[in-house]
Design an enzyme around this catalytic site. Structure first.
Site, mmCIF file in Angstrom:
data_model
loop_
_atom_site.group_PDB
_atom_site.id
_atom_site.type_symbol
_atom_site.label_atom_id
_atom_site.label_comp_id
_atom_site.label_asym_id
_atom_site.label_seq_id
_atom_site.Cartn_x
_atom_site.Cartn_y
_atom_site.Cartn_z
ATOM 1 C CE LYS A 5 27.123 17.502 62.894
ATOM 2 N NZ LYS A 5 26.128 16.455 63.223
ATOM 3 N N GLY A 6 29.418 19.319 56.560
ATOM 4 C CA GLY A 6 29.424 18.726 55.230
ATOM 5 C C GLY A 6 30.774 18.628 54.552
ATOM 6 C CD GLU A 10 29.847 24.962 52.284
ATOM 7 O OE1 GLU A 10 30.293 23.999 52.928
ATOM 8 O OE2 GLU A 10 28.861 25.629 52.656
ATOM 9 C CG ASP A 44 21.445 25.011 47.508
ATOM 10 O OD1 ASP A 44 21.158 24.825 46.320
ATOM 11 O OD2 ASP A 44 20.612 24.844 48.423
ATOM 12 N NE ARG A 59 26.639 14.880 58.664
ATOM 13 C CZ ARG A 59 26.318 16.099 58.209
ATOM 14 N NH1 ARG A 59 26.865 16.552 57.109
ATOM 15 N NH2 ARG A 59 25.455 16.837 58.856
HETATM 16 P P1 5GP Z 1 23.602 27.668 50.830
HETATM 17 O O1 5GP Z 1 22.160 27.521 50.420
HETATM 18 O O2 5GP Z 1 23.753 28.637 51.963
HETATM 19 O O3 5GP Z 1 24.484 27.973 49.664
HETATM 20 O O4 5GP Z 1 24.058 26.258 51.351
HETATM 21 C C1 5GP Z 1 23.939 25.945 52.695
HETATM 22 C C2 5GP Z 1 24.343 24.551 52.991
HETATM 23 O O5 5GP Z 1 23.286 23.710 52.596
HETATM 24 C C3 5GP Z 1 25.569 24.003 52.274
HETATM 25 O O6 5GP Z 1 26.730 24.253 52.970
HETATM 26 C C4 5GP Z 1 25.281 22.525 52.290
HETATM 27 O O7 5GP Z 1 25.847 21.957 53.443
HETATM 28 C C5 5GP Z 1 23.788 22.461 52.356
HETATM 29 N N1 5GP Z 1 23.238 21.971 51.087
HETATM 30 C C6 5GP Z 1 22.941 22.657 49.972
HETATM 31 N N2 5GP Z 1 22.507 21.846 49.002
HETATM 32 C C7 5GP Z 1 22.560 20.603 49.526
HETATM 33 C C8 5GP Z 1 22.264 19.305 49.024
HETATM 34 O O8 5GP Z 1 21.867 19.090 47.872
HETATM 35 N N3 5GP Z 1 22.460 18.268 49.880
HETATM 36 C C9 5GP Z 1 22.898 18.429 51.161
HETATM 37 N N4 5GP Z 1 23.051 17.358 51.908
HETATM 38 N N5 5GP Z 1 23.189 19.636 51.661
HETATM 39 C C10 5GP Z 1 23.021 20.703 50.853
HETATM 40 MG MG MG Z 2 27.576 22.900 54.372
#
Ligand code: 5GP
Ligand code: MG
Length: 175
Positions: free
Chosen positions: A43-44, A99, A103, A165
């Site tokens: 959803k982000g 996106e 992270d 959000r």
């Molecule tokens: P990944 O670790 O696979 O790169 O990120 C996965 C998802 O984790 C991202 O799409 C994002 O929605 C969520 N995410 C990563 N870091 C943060 C953060 O600092 N805050 C929030 N709310 N979501 C995060």
């Molecule tokens: Mg996300």
């Protein structure tokens, strides 16, 4: 809103607006004649994508996927779960993944790899924020808004257990 306890502003609405404008002009330069398919990861990315596409004045199509690598709270599980998959045909399309934050890189690597296997004409990544200190798998970000520190961010679409959000700014939560 900004006065909620434990929240610190990292990026203001004005910072975000100017980054979105810059990204829109880069994307316009590269995609104005390609009828791209933009895929938002729910959803982000909903707020970022909504602001971005309003500034793209050329033919494009929109799609959403809902991927989840987080359980509840702040810890990634390391595995990507497809909560809602793609409904559009991507073969032969110029696809731009949108996106909120890269992270560990696991989520976008998973989706870009999937798209490549489906024989897209091209696949690129647009991310509002990048947290490079946490990377576990490589991720090339073609269009980037901000590099951010290793803090847990909320607001402008980003949540913590589904809250925050709706904040207009990007904030971090006190540890
Ligand atoms: P990944 O670790 O696979 O790169 O990120 C996965 C998802 O984790 C991202 O799409 C994002 O929605 C969520 N995410 C990563 N870091 C943060 C953060 O600092 N805050 C929030 N709310 N979501 C995060
Ligand atoms: Mg996300």
């Amino acid at each position: 809103m900004g006065s909620q306890a434990g929240l610190h502003k990292l990026l203001s609405r004005a910072d975000i607006d100017s980054a979105v404008k810059r990204l829109a002009s880069e994307i316009t330069r590269d995609y104005h004649d390609k009828n791209p398919l933009l895929i938002g990861i729910l959803k982000g990315s909903f707020m970022f994508l909504a602001d971005l596409v309003r500034l793209l004045d050329f033919p494009l199509e929109l799609e959403f996927v809902r991927l989840s690598s987080y359980g509840s709270g702040r810890q990634t599980s390391g595995k990507v779960k497809v909560v809602q998959g793609l409904r559009s045909v991507v073969r032969g399309r110029h696809v731009l993944v949108v996106e909120d934050i890269v992270d560990t890189g696991i989520t976008v690597a998973f989706l870009l790899d999937y798209l490549k296997k489906k024989k897209t004409a091209s696949q690129r990544l647009c991310a509002l924020t990048d947290k490079p200190s946490r990377r576990r798998v490589p991720a090339d970000i073609d269009y980037l808004g901000f590099t951010v520190p290793d803090k847990f961010l909320v607001g402008y679409g980003l949540d913590c257990d589904e809250k925050y959000r709706n904040l207009p700014d990007i904030c971090y939560l006190e540890e």
